[in-house]
Design a protein around this motif. Structure first.
Motif, short mmCIF file in Angstrom:
data_model
loop_
_atom_site.label_atom_id
_atom_site.label_comp_id
_atom_site.label_asym_id
_atom_site.label_seq_id
_atom_site.Cartn_x
_atom_site.Cartn_y
_atom_site.Cartn_z
N LEU A 1 17.93 7.91 7.67
CA LEU A 1 18.42 9.41 7.71
C LEU A 1 19.09 9.95 7.52
CD1 LEU A 1 21.07 6.86 10.81
CD2 LEU A 1 18.69 9.06 11.28
N PRO A 2 19.90 9.87 5.84
CA PRO A 2 19.43 10.71 4.70
C PRO A 2 18.38 11.45 4.22
CG PRO A 2 20.43 8.11 3.83
CD PRO A 2 20.09 8.27 5.42
N CYS A 3 17.31 10.72 4.00
CA CYS A 3 15.85 11.01 4.06
C CYS A 3 15.87 12.47 5.36
CB CYS A 3 15.35 9.89 3.95
SG CYS A 3 12.76 11.05 3.95
N ALA A 4 16.31 12.37 6.17
CA ALA A 4 14.93 13.08 6.85
C ALA A 4 16.88 14.01 6.79
CB ALA A 4 14.99 12.58 8.71
N ALA B 1 10.68 14.48 1.63
CA ALA B 1 10.92 13.80 2.90
C ALA B 1 10.37 13.77 3.84
CB ALA B 1 12.58 14.77 2.98
N SER B 2 9.80 14.26 3.58
CA SER B 2 8.00 14.04 4.64
C SER B 2 7.39 13.22 3.72
CB SER B 2 7.90 15.75 4.64
OG SER B 2 8.27 16.34 5.74
N MET B 3 7.14 13.23 2.60
CA MET B 3 6.29 12.39 1.85
C MET B 3 6.76 11.20 2.27
SD MET B 3 5.86 11.74 -1.76
CE MET B 3 6.93 11.03 -2.01
N MET B 4 7.83 10.58 2.05
CA MET B 4 8.46 9.26 2.24
C MET B 4 8.53 9.13 3.54
SD MET B 4 12.15 9.95 0.32
CE MET B 4 12.86 8.42 0.22
N ILE C 1 12.67 -8.49 3.86
CA ILE C 1 13.52 -7.76 4.41
C ILE C 1 13.75 -6.86 1.92
CG2 ILE C 1 15.88 -7.07 3.09
CD1 ILE C 1 16.06 -7.28 6.32
N HIS C 2 13.13 -8.60 1.42
CA HIS C 2 12.91 -7.66 -0.06
C HIS C 2 11.58 -6.91 0.53
CE1 HIS C 2 11.72 -8.91 -4.33
NE2 HIS C 2 10.23 -8.81 -3.87
N LYS C 3 10.84 -7.41 0.67
CA LYS C 3 9.76 -5.89 0.69
C LYS C 3 9.83 -4.40 1.82
CE LYS C 3 6.23 -10.05 1.02
NZ LYS C 3 4.88 -11.36 1.40
N GLN C 4 10.18 -4.90 2.61
CA GLN C 4 11.54 -3.43 2.61
C GLN C 4 11.75 -2.75 1.87
OE1 GLN C 4 13.29 -3.60 6.48
NE2 GLN C 4 12.70 -0.90 6.55
N ALA C 5 13.15 -3.44 0.67
CA ALA C 5 13.72 -2.92 0.42
C ALA C 5 13.23 -2.61 -0.66
CB ALA C 5 15.08 -3.68 0.06
N MET C 6 12.57 -3.10 -1.35
CA MET C 6 11.69 -2.64 -2.62
C MET C 6 10.83 -1.47 -2.58
SD MET C 6 12.54 -4.22 -5.35
CE MET C 6 13.68 -5.59 -5.78
N ALA C 7 9.86 -1.12 -0.88
CA ALA C 7 9.23 -0.63 -0.91
C ALA C 7 10.00 1.03 -0.06
CB ALA C 7 8.45 -0.43 0.86
N TRP C 8 11.59 1.06 -0.03
CA TRP C 8 12.43 2.28 0.58
C TRP C 8 12.59 2.16 -1.09
CZ3 TRP C 8 12.61 5.31 3.54
CH2 TRP C 8 12.32 5.43 4.31
N ALA C 9 12.62 1.40 -1.88
CA ALA C 9 12.82 1.51 -3.65
C ALA C 9 12.06 2.93 -4.53
CB ALA C 9 13.34 0.61 -4.19
N CYS C 10 10.82 2.17 -4.54
CA CYS C 10 9.89 3.36 -4.72
C CYS C 10 9.84 5.06 -4.11
CB CYS C 10 8.47 2.40 -4.66
SG CYS C 10 7.88 1.06 -5.13
N CYS C 11 10.17 4.76 -2.75
CA CYS C 11 10.22 6.10 -1.88
C CYS C 11 11.09 7.16 -3.10
CB CYS C 11 10.77 5.87 -0.27
SG CYS C 11 8.86 5.35 0.41
N TRP C 12 12.26 5.81 -2.92
CA TRP C 12 13.23 6.44 -3.50
C TRP C 12 13.23 7.34 -5.19
CZ3 TRP C 12 16.61 9.72 -0.55
CH2 TRP C 12 16.69 8.91 0.70
N THR C 13 12.81 6.14 -5.62
CA THR C 13 12.34 6.92 -6.86
C THR C 13 10.83 7.88 -6.88
OG1 THR C 13 10.63 5.21 -7.09
CG2 THR C 13 12.91 4.77 -8.10
N SER D 1 0.65 -1.09 -0.57
CA SER D 1 -0.27 -0.22 -0.11
C SER D 1 0.59 1.33 -0.09
CB SER D 1 -1.44 -0.08 1.40
OG SER D 1 -1.76 -1.19 1.07
N ILE D 2 1.79 1.34 0.94
CA ILE D 2 2.73 2.44 0.86
C ILE D 2 3.22 3.06 -0.57
CG2 ILE D 2 5.09 3.34 2.00
CD1 ILE D 2 1.82 3.99 3.80
N SER D 3 4.21 1.57 -1.17
CA SER D 3 4.79 1.76 -2.56
C SER D 3 3.92 2.06 -3.39
CB SER D 3 4.68 0.50 -2.80
OG SER D 3 5.69 -0.13 -1.84
N LEU D 4 2.02 2.06 -3.51
CA LEU D 4 1.46 2.27 -4.19
C LEU D 4 1.28 4.04 -4.41
CD1 LEU D 4 -1.04 -0.17 -5.22
CD2 LEU D 4 0.38 0.07 -6.53
#
Length: 321
Positions: free
Chosen positions: A303-306, A269-272, A225-237, A77-80
């Motif tokens: 940490l880098p996001c914040a 960054a606040s969105m992420m 770890i797979h799901k969290q890493a891919m969610a972070w990838a969606c956030c950074w993109t 849900s977060i990724s979408l």
């Protein structure tokens, strides 16, 4: 002299050979029945133990499946949501491009950074074609990433959705790597200062890092770890789209230059942060055997996001050029 006095105390019936033989048979039959009863009770105990073992294994499997579904629901849900924010941020620019043939950072007021305009003047052909390729590969990623989220969340083990998820994932990752490389080349063409370089290249680094980690974790069947890493990838993109969306929100209803308003990166960054912090907190109890890796991955990204958002909120222009 060796008379057995115990025999004298026995009755005649006890000395009857036939009755004595019958007593022995009764004792043997009784022992046999007791043995059968003992074996039967032992088998019942084994069966109960085996049944309870199967039940406990089933319970463990059910708990693992529920934890996996919870991770899929939250991170899917977060990724979408963050991908949708990115699309909204870039939509005005792409719409204006279709109308005018030009890309703008602020498509509403038709504004671009000075360094962007100079880069386009120096290398118009390379800039225009590379920027168009960057936009197309980014849109390809958004489409494929959305399908990956849906097929990963709703597909079952061994069905066609899961098979598609595994195969199409490599295509989606390739698209993300391509537009990240294109963003770095475009940034170097601008000849901007180190702050803007650090933010753009840093964003590309975190995209590539999380994608690589997500693939390795999936191949190792480490799905939390797979799901969290891919969610972070969606956030950074989605972060560059969030920067533009923040510009539209902060400058809504007034005409102002790009440098006159701070907070573009802080808004993204606040969105992420608003997306990933609740997801990490809600799913942390579900990753009983992966708590430390999950926490480390969360801190490595947060940490880098914040920090970037805080620096931008304090008045720097890093990442907006």
């Amino acid at each position: 002299p060796y008379r057995n006095y115990s025999l004298l105390a026995m009755t005649e019936s006890e000395l009857d050979p036939e009755e004595s033989a019958g007593s022995d048979c009764d004792r043997v039959a009784t022992c046999f029945e007791q043995s059968k009863q003992g074996v039967f009770e032992s088998l019942l105990d084994v069966n109960k133990s085996w049944s309870s073992s199967i039940t406990s294994k089933d319970d463990i499997g059910a708990q693992a499946n529920e934890a996996s579904r919870q991770l899929s629901r939250w991170y899917g849900s977060i990724s979408l949501v963050v991908l949708a924010f990115g699309v909204v941020g870039f939509f005005p620019g792409e719409y204006v491009y279709l109308r005018t043939g030009q890309f703008f950072f602020d498509a509403v007021q038709r504004l671009n950074w000075t360094d962007t305009a100079k880069a386009k003047e120096r290398s118009p052909i390379e800039w225009n074609w590379l920027l168009l390729a960057h936009v197309l590969t980014a849109n390809t990623w958004v489409l494929l990433a959305s399908l990956q989220v849906l097929t990963g969340a709703f597909g079952g083990n061994g069905d066609s959705w899961k098979k598609y998820h595994r195969k199409a994932g490599y295509v989606a990752v390739t698209a993300a790597l391509c537009f990240s490389a294109e963003a770095i080349v475009l940034q170097k063409i601008k000849h901007v200062d180190w702050k803007a370089d650090m933010t753009i290249i840093g964003n590309a680094f975190f995209i590539c890092f999380n994608l690589a980690l997500g693939i390795l974790a999936a191949r190792a069947r480490n799905f939390p770890i797979h799901k969290q890493a891919m969610a972070w990838a969606c956030c950074w993109t989605a972060a560059p789209g969030g920067v533009r969306l923040s510009r539209y929100i902060l400058s809504a209803g007034r005409s102002c230059s790009l440098l006159s308003v701070n907070g573009y990166v802080a808004g993204s960054a606040s969105m992420m942060l608003l997306a990933m912090i609740p997801a990490a907190v809600a799913t942390f109890p579900s990753v009983s055997d992966q708590k430390w890796p999950t926490l480390c991955l969360f801190l490595f990204n947060i940490l880098p996001c914040a920090g970037g958002g805080l620096l931008d909120a304090l008045g720097t222009d890093a990442g907006t050029k």
